[in-house]
Design a protein around this motif. Sequence first.
Motif, PDB file in Angstrom:
ATOM      1  N   ARG A 269       7.852  72.061  66.346  1.00 38.08           N
ATOM      2  CA  ARG A 269       9.015  72.448  65.528  1.00 38.08           C
ATOM      3  C   ARG A 269       9.565  73.802  65.949  1.00 38.08           C
ATOM      4  O   ARG A 269      10.779  73.995  66.020  1.00 38.08           O
ATOM      5  N   ASP A 270       8.675  74.746  66.233  1.00 38.33           N
ATOM      6  CA  ASP A 270       9.135  76.062  66.679  1.00 38.33           C
ATOM      7  C   ASP A 270       9.931  75.955  67.972  1.00 38.33           C
ATOM      8  O   ASP A 270      10.977  76.580  68.122  1.00 38.33           O
ATOM      9  N   GLY A 271       9.446  75.164  68.919  1.00 35.86           N
ATOM     10  CA  GLY A 271      10.154  74.997  70.184  1.00 35.86           C
ATOM     11  C   GLY A 271      11.462  74.258  70.022  1.00 35.86           C
ATOM     12  O   GLY A 271      12.456  74.580  70.679  1.00 35.86           O
ATOM     13  N   LEU A 272      11.487  73.266  69.146  1.00 39.85           N
ATOM     14  CA  LEU A 272      12.709  72.499  68.943  1.00 39.85           C
ATOM     15  C   LEU A 272      13.800  73.317  68.255  1.00 39.85           C
ATOM     16  O   LEU A 272      14.984  73.023  68.429  1.00 39.85           O
ATOM     17  N   MET A 273      13.412  74.346  67.523  1.00 41.48           N
ATOM     18  CA  MET A 273      14.417  75.206  66.899  1.00 41.48           C
ATOM     19  C   MET A 273      15.302  75.854  67.953  1.00 41.48           C
ATOM     20  O   MET A 273      16.509  75.974  67.778  1.00 41.48           O
ATOM     21  N   PHE A 274      14.712  76.261  69.068  1.00 43.28           N
ATOM     22  CA  PHE A 274      15.505  76.840  70.147  1.00 43.28           C
ATOM     23  C   PHE A 274      16.421  75.794  70.766  1.00 43.28           C
ATOM     24  O   PHE A 274      17.572  76.068  71.080  1.00 43.28           O
ATOM     25  N   LEU A 275      15.900  74.587  70.938  1.00 48.82           N
ATOM     26  CA  LEU A 275      16.696  73.515  71.530  1.00 48.82           C
ATOM     27  C   LEU A 275      17.870  73.138  70.625  1.00 48.82           C
ATOM     28  O   LEU A 275      18.982  72.924  71.091  1.00 48.82           O
ATOM     29  N   VAL A 276      17.636  73.096  69.330  1.00 54.70           N
ATOM     30  CA  VAL A 276      18.683  72.738  68.374  1.00 54.70           C
ATOM     31  C   VAL A 276      19.715  73.863  68.260  1.00 54.70           C
ATOM     32  O   VAL A 276      20.892  73.605  68.011  1.00 54.70           O
TER      33      VAL A 276
END
Length: 100
Positions: free
Chosen positions: A69-76
Amino acid sequence: MIVSVASAVLCAAAFHIVALREERHLTTVLGAPYKDYIARVPRFFPNPRLFRDQAEVTFTPRVFNHTLRDGLMFLVSIPFFELIESGQESGVIPVLFWLY
């Protein structure tokens, strides 16, 4: 350019001094296991030849999901900031300040 080089040397020296103080403190607190760790791990620059892969890796699903989730926040966030930028370029969103 001289200021940049001097700043880099000053920061590197300060970082080196802090690292030595931390190592001395951790050696007194943790003892022999930390000394073994220091012997195996380089201080500043990684050495790829020291990498040893494990035959099996285990992880906790809760921690994995949290990291994902932390990594996907950057992607989003990429499309979000692109939308803001296009809105500013078209004049729909006001530019509050310029960085350059």
